[in-house]
Scaffold this active site. Structure first.
Site, PDB file in Angstrom:
ATOM      1  N   THR A 124      39.759  44.966  42.995  1.00 32.99           N
ATOM      2  CA  THR A 124      39.349  44.788  41.689  1.00 32.99           C
ATOM      3  C   THR A 124      39.490  45.868  40.722  1.00 32.99           C
ATOM      4  O   THR A 124      39.481  47.230  41.369  1.00 32.99           O
ATOM      5  CB  THR A 124      37.654  44.274  41.574  1.00 32.99           C
ATOM      6  OG1 THR A 124      37.284  44.473  40.120  1.00 32.99           O
ATOM      7  CG2 THR A 124      36.664  45.199  42.303  1.00 32.99           C
ATOM      8  N   ASP A 125      39.509  45.803  39.340  1.00 31.06           N
ATOM      9  CA  ASP A 125      39.767  46.905  38.603  1.00 31.06           C
ATOM     10  C   ASP A 125      38.369  47.791  38.520  1.00 31.06           C
ATOM     11  O   ASP A 125      38.189  48.919  37.940  1.00 31.06           O
ATOM     12  CB  ASP A 125      40.121  46.258  36.955  1.00 31.06           C
ATOM     13  CG  ASP A 125      39.051  45.477  36.418  1.00 31.06           C
ATOM     14  OD1 ASP A 125      38.157  45.228  37.037  1.00 31.06           O
ATOM     15  OD2 ASP A 125      39.229  45.272  35.294  1.00 31.06           O
ATOM     16  N   GLU A 126      37.199  46.938  38.708  1.00 32.15           N
ATOM     17  CA  GLU A 126      36.143  47.652  38.655  1.00 32.15           C
ATOM     18  C   GLU A 126      36.105  49.015  39.707  1.00 32.15           C
ATOM     19  O   GLU A 126      34.991  49.951  39.649  1.00 32.15           O
ATOM     20  CB  GLU A 126      34.911  47.011  39.130  1.00 32.15           C
ATOM     21  CG  GLU A 126      34.529  45.864  38.156  1.00 32.15           C
ATOM     22  CD  GLU A 126      33.380  45.239  38.208  1.00 32.15           C
ATOM     23  OE1 GLU A 126      32.326  45.570  38.739  1.00 32.15           O
ATOM     24  OE2 GLU A 126      33.258  44.099  37.534  1.00 32.15           O
ATOM     25  N   TYR A 148      28.331  46.301  44.054  1.00 31.11           N
ATOM     26  CA  TYR A 148      29.468  45.563  44.275  1.00 31.11           C
ATOM     27  C   TYR A 148      30.863  46.508  44.108  1.00 31.11           C
ATOM     28  O   TYR A 148      31.600  46.352  45.174  1.00 31.11           O
ATOM     29  CB  TYR A 148      29.746  44.616  43.224  1.00 31.11           C
ATOM     30  CG  TYR A 148      30.839  43.840  43.037  1.00 31.11           C
ATOM     31  CD1 TYR A 148      31.423  43.095  43.916  1.00 31.11           C
ATOM     32  CD2 TYR A 148      31.638  44.174  41.692  1.00 31.11           C
ATOM     33  CE1 TYR A 148      32.503  42.280  43.845  1.00 31.11           C
ATOM     34  CE2 TYR A 148      32.978  43.444  41.758  1.00 31.11           C
ATOM     35  CZ  TYR A 148      33.468  42.700  42.720  1.00 31.11           C
ATOM     36  OH  TYR A 148      34.579  42.185  42.643  1.00 31.11           O
ATOM     37  N   LYS A 152      33.535  47.225  47.158  1.00 30.73           N
ATOM     38  CA  LYS A 152      34.963  46.715  47.095  1.00 30.73           C
ATOM     39  C   LYS A 152      35.967  48.044  47.265  1.00 30.73           C
ATOM     40  O   LYS A 152      36.930  48.013  47.692  1.00 30.73           O
ATOM     41  CB  LYS A 152      35.084  46.257  45.710  1.00 30.73           C
ATOM     42  CG  LYS A 152      34.594  44.548  45.525  1.00 30.73           C
ATOM     43  CD  LYS A 152      35.169  43.663  46.516  1.00 30.73           C
ATOM     44  CE  LYS A 152      36.611  43.210  46.141  1.00 30.73           C
ATOM     45  NZ  LYS A 152      37.083  42.268  46.971  1.00 30.73           N
TER      46      LYS A 152
HETATM   47  P1  NAD Z   1      33.428  33.753  44.274  1.00 26.56           P
HETATM   48  O1  NAD Z   1      32.235  34.413  44.499  1.00 26.56           O
HETATM   49  O2  NAD Z   1      33.684  32.703  43.324  1.00 26.56           O
HETATM   50  O3  NAD Z   1      33.833  33.480  45.753  1.00 26.56           O
HETATM   51  C1  NAD Z   1      33.767  34.187  46.834  1.00 26.56           C
HETATM   52  C2  NAD Z   1      33.908  33.078  48.088  1.00 26.56           C
HETATM   53  O4  NAD Z   1      33.876  33.835  49.037  1.00 26.56           O
HETATM   54  C3  NAD Z   1      32.989  31.992  48.051  1.00 26.56           C
HETATM   55  O5  NAD Z   1      33.611  30.731  48.478  1.00 26.56           O
HETATM   56  C4  NAD Z   1      31.993  32.290  49.441  1.00 26.56           C
HETATM   57  O6  NAD Z   1      31.317  31.453  49.887  1.00 26.56           O
HETATM   58  C5  NAD Z   1      33.120  33.231  50.265  1.00 26.56           C
HETATM   59  N1  NAD Z   1      32.304  33.994  51.002  1.00 26.56           N
HETATM   60  C6  NAD Z   1      31.244  35.056  50.825  1.00 26.56           C
HETATM   61  N2  NAD Z   1      30.976  35.896  51.836  1.00 26.56           N
HETATM   62  C7  NAD Z   1      31.597  35.340  52.789  1.00 26.56           C
HETATM   63  C8  NAD Z   1      31.832  35.695  54.178  1.00 26.56           C
HETATM   64  N3  NAD Z   1      31.185  36.448  54.711  1.00 26.56           N
HETATM   65  N4  NAD Z   1      32.896  34.994  55.090  1.00 26.56           N
HETATM   66  C9  NAD Z   1      33.590  34.117  54.525  1.00 26.56           C
HETATM   67  N5  NAD Z   1      33.402  33.481  53.292  1.00 26.56           N
HETATM   68  C10 NAD Z   1      32.498  34.374  52.494  1.00 26.56           C
HETATM   69  O7  NAD Z   1      34.274  35.151  44.000  1.00 26.56           O
HETATM   70  P2  NAD Z   1      35.584  35.204  43.134  1.00 26.56           P
HETATM   71  O8  NAD Z   1      35.283  35.402  41.581  1.00 26.56           O
HETATM   72  O9  NAD Z   1      36.420  33.989  43.408  1.00 26.56           O
HETATM   73  O10 NAD Z   1      36.255  36.525  43.559  1.00 26.56           O
HETATM   74  C11 NAD Z   1      37.349  36.181  44.660  1.00 26.56           C
HETATM   75  C12 NAD Z   1      37.678  37.725  45.062  1.00 26.56           C
HETATM   76  O11 NAD Z   1      38.428  38.268  44.018  1.00 26.56           O
HETATM   77  C13 NAD Z   1      36.732  38.653  45.438  1.00 26.56           C
HETATM   78  O12 NAD Z   1      37.118  39.655  46.367  1.00 26.56           O
HETATM   79  C14 NAD Z   1      36.602  39.511  44.173  1.00 26.56           C
HETATM   80  O13 NAD Z   1      35.941  41.044  44.572  1.00 26.56           O
HETATM   81  C15 NAD Z   1      37.856  39.672  43.619  1.00 26.56           C
HETATM   82  N6  NAD Z   1      38.062  39.859  42.141  1.00 26.56           N
HETATM   83  C16 NAD Z   1      37.405  38.865  41.281  1.00 26.56           C
HETATM   84  C17 NAD Z   1      37.578  39.086  40.066  1.00 26.56           C
HETATM   85  C18 NAD Z   1      36.656  38.173  38.966  1.00 26.56           C
HETATM   86  O14 NAD Z   1      37.079  38.337  37.887  1.00 26.56           O
HETATM   87  N7  NAD Z   1      36.088  36.991  39.462  1.00 26.56           N
HETATM   88  C19 NAD Z   1      38.227  39.988  39.601  1.00 26.56           C
HETATM   89  C20 NAD Z   1      39.106  40.735  40.504  1.00 26.56           C
HETATM   90  C21 NAD Z   1      38.878  40.739  41.605  1.00 26.56           C
HETATM   91  O1  DAU Z   2      36.624  43.470  36.383  1.00 24.04           O
HETATM   92  C1  DAU Z   2      36.739  42.551  37.688  1.00 24.04           C
HETATM   93  C2  DAU Z   2      35.244  41.987  37.809  1.00 24.04           C
HETATM   94  O2  DAU Z   2      34.801  40.979  36.898  1.00 24.04           O
HETATM   95  C3  DAU Z   2      35.356  41.523  39.378  1.00 24.04           C
HETATM   96  O3  DAU Z   2      35.767  42.322  40.222  1.00 24.04           O
HETATM   97  C4  DAU Z   2      33.845  40.683  39.481  1.00 24.04           C
HETATM   98  O4  DAU Z   2      33.883  39.983  40.916  1.00 24.04           O
HETATM   99  C5  DAU Z   2      33.361  39.880  38.517  1.00 24.04           C
HETATM  100  O5  DAU Z   2      32.116  39.563  38.610  1.00 24.04           O
HETATM  101  C6  DAU Z   2      33.680  40.615  37.010  1.00 24.04           C
HETATM  102  O6  DAU Z   2      32.613  41.477  36.887  1.00 24.04           O
HETATM  103  P1  DAU Z   2      31.661  41.610  35.461  1.00 24.04           P
HETATM  104  O7  DAU Z   2      30.688  42.307  35.673  1.00 24.04           O
HETATM  105  O8  DAU Z   2      32.720  42.497  34.544  1.00 24.04           O
HETATM  106  O9  DAU Z   2      31.660  40.184  35.034  1.00 24.04           O
HETATM  107  P2  DAU Z   2      30.442  39.567  34.538  1.00 24.04           P
HETATM  108  O10 DAU Z   2      31.140  37.915  34.045  1.00 24.04           O
HETATM  109  O11 DAU Z   2      29.136  39.409  35.186  1.00 24.04           O
HETATM  110  O12 DAU Z   2      30.278  40.224  32.882  1.00 24.04           O
HETATM  111  C7  DAU Z   2      31.183  40.613  32.006  1.00 24.04           C
HETATM  112  C8  DAU Z   2      30.458  41.304  30.901  1.00 24.04           C
HETATM  113  O13 DAU Z   2      29.543  40.430  30.386  1.00 24.04           O
HETATM  114  C9  DAU Z   2      29.915  42.416  31.360  1.00 24.04           C
HETATM  115  O14 DAU Z   2      30.073  43.369  30.447  1.00 24.04           O
HETATM  116  C10 DAU Z   2      28.417  41.788  31.373  1.00 24.04           C
HETATM  117  C11 DAU Z   2      28.357  41.051  30.406  1.00 24.04           C
HETATM  118  N1  DAU Z   2      27.298  39.770  30.550  1.00 24.04           N
HETATM  119  C12 DAU Z   2      27.277  39.136  31.712  1.00 24.04           C
HETATM  120  C13 DAU Z   2      26.427  38.090  31.951  1.00 24.04           C
HETATM  121  C14 DAU Z   2      26.421  37.646  33.259  1.00 24.04           C
HETATM  122  C15 DAU Z   2      26.314  39.647  29.623  1.00 24.04           C
HETATM  123  O15 DAU Z   2      26.526  40.211  28.575  1.00 24.04           O
HETATM  124  N2  DAU Z   2      25.615  38.649  29.868  1.00 24.04           N
HETATM  125  C16 DAU Z   2      25.685  37.803  31.091  1.00 24.04           C
HETATM  126  O16 DAU Z   2      24.817  37.022  31.252  1.00 24.04           O
END
Ligand code: NAD
Ligand code: DAU
Length: 334
Positions: A124-126, A148, A152
């Site tokens: 992730t970019d984080e 988190y 990662k």
């Molecule tokens: P999500 O939370 O929606 O899904 C995660 C999935 O992993 C779920 O289906 C959960 O049941 C499964 N899981 C959790 N623990 C597990 C385990 N121990 N064994 C098997 N399965 C398990 O997450 P997402 O938003 O779809 O993110 C997917 C991936 O992409 C993650 O690795 C996250 O770090 C990465 N990522 C997410 C974002 C974003 O914006 N959401 C951005 C960049 C990278």
């Molecule tokens: O950047 C990639 C990441 O983006 C992924 O690696 C993570 O899995 C994904 O959860 C996401 O992380 P963020 O913390 O950036 O996403 P989130 O949607 O939780 O929050 C986005 C922004 O919005 C952040 O600045 C916090 C703010 N926020 C979030 C929530 C849930 C609010 O202001 N209010 C809220 O209720």
């Protein structure tokens, strides 16, 4: 015929990725290994339930007995499985360390033992942390600031070490914030759209001026496919949408799209350790010929429409009814 092991495929991005794979390829088999935590939802893949090229396996990536035989059958491993929500990692980091770090280790060890053609670690970019000005390139140091992003980062570097030490064909992707269908309604966009539908408040953290770079989930899936076929082993690829917006700009877009009043916005206490801005320099991938296809305004409007058309999907989750669905579907409780 290529065999994919997609972990975390019942979650948001993993499910979209499986949809993407079946839309693009006929000659594949997909094993979806997912623990079905609160974030995993088999309904996201309902249309593939009877597809002979799709196998769902409920299991934990931390369990080597389980993971080994699946990795042994697979050509390409794409590790999406993770605890993914920053706020939850602040409240209870344990599962993040377990799944995101130890789980990745178990998968990597299995890949080392059985051999694979490609192993994609979805990072992730984080991992870079926050940046005031400019953008991060792949060689910048990691400075994660939440449990988190720290977990990662651990998996990201562990995957790299398996390339350097064991010559395993690893590629690491670092993507920005995704939005789109099937996103669990706890993240900014999915929570705010669904709250606004229900005329509930939208809790904006701090001053709402934190910046994220938004990418439509289909573009992320497309980029993962691109690096599988065009990336080099041992390399890291930033994947950004090129759409930096403040949280307030996103919030206002959602309110306008749903014709809801500004009075729904509620400024609340800031997230501890809240990163101010994420920004990726994606020149490396761009120079290889990949760029995002979706425009933010159009794809965000399409996302709002998806949540309008799939109210049963998210209402079930928000009301806790999904737990009942799971029980009836799988004969046991979560
Ligand atoms: P999500 O939370 O929606 O899904 C995660 C999935 O992993 C779920 O289906 C959960 O049941 C499964 N899981 C959790 N623990 C597990 C385990 N121990 N064994 C098997 N399965 C398990 O997450 P997402 O938003 O779809 O993110 C997917 C991936 O992409 C993650 O690795 C996250 O770090 C990465 N990522 C997410 C974002 C974003 O914006 N959401 C951005 C960049 C990278
Ligand atoms: O950047 C990639 C990441 O983006 C992924 O690696 C993570 O899995 C994904 O959860 C996401 O992380 P963020 O913390 O950036 O996403 P989130 O949607 O939780 O929050 C986005 C922004 O919005 C952040 O600045 C916090 C703010 N926020 C979030 C929530 C849930 C609010 O202001 N209010 C809220 O209720």
């Amino acid at each position: 015929m290529k065999t994919y092991l997609v972990t975390g495929g019942a979650g948001f991005i993993g499910a979209n990725y499986i949809h993407y794979l079946f839309e693009k390829y006929d000659d594949i088999h997909v094993y979806n290994l997912d623990k079905l935590t609160y974030a995993g939802n088999p309904e996201n893949l309902k249309e593939f339930e009877n597809n002979p090229n799709y196998t769902f396996i409920k299991g934990d990536i931390c369990d080597p007995e389980f993971v080994g035989p699946l990795v042994a059958k697979s050509d390409i491993v794409v590790n999406f499985a993770a605890e993914s929500h920053v706020d939850r990692s602040i409240g209870a980091p344990d599962d993040f360390i377990r799944t995101d770090v130890f789980g990745a280790f178990v998968l990597l060890e299995s890949a080392r033992k059985h051999g694979v053609e490609k192993f994609i670690q979805i990072s992730t970019d984080e991992v870079y942390g926050s940046i005031e000005k400019g953008s991060f390139v792949e060689t910048d140091p990691l400075m994660p600031s939440s449990p988190y992003s720290a977990s990662k980062s651990g998996a990201d570097r562990l995957a790299f070490s398996y390339y350097v030490t064991y010559d395993l064909p690893i590629i690491i992707s670092r993507c920005s914030n995704n939005y789109g269908p099937y996103q669990y309604p706890e993240k900014l966009i999915s929570l705010f759209i669904t709250n606004a539908f229900e005329n509930k408040q939208l809790p904006v953290y701090g001053d709402g001026k934190n910046v994220r770079d938004w990418i439509y989930v289909w573009d992320h899936c497309n980029a993962v496919d691109f690096i599988i076929h065009n990336g080099q082993n041992g390399e890291i690829y930033n994947i950004g949408g090129g759409n930096e917006r403040t949280n307030l700009e996103i919030t206002e877009f959602i309110l306008k799209a749903l014709d809801k009043p500004h009075s729904l916005i509620k400024f609340v206490t800031d997230r501890p350790g809240h990163d101010r801005r994420y920004s990726l320099d994606c020149t490396k991938l761009k120079n290889m010929g990949w760029k995002p296809e979706f425009n933010l305004e159009t794809a965000l409007q399409a996302t709002v429409n998806w949540y309008r058309e799939h109210q049963a999907w998210w209402k079930k989750i928000k009301s806790g009814e999904y737990l009942e669905y799971y029980k009836s579907h799988y004969g046991k409780s979560l």
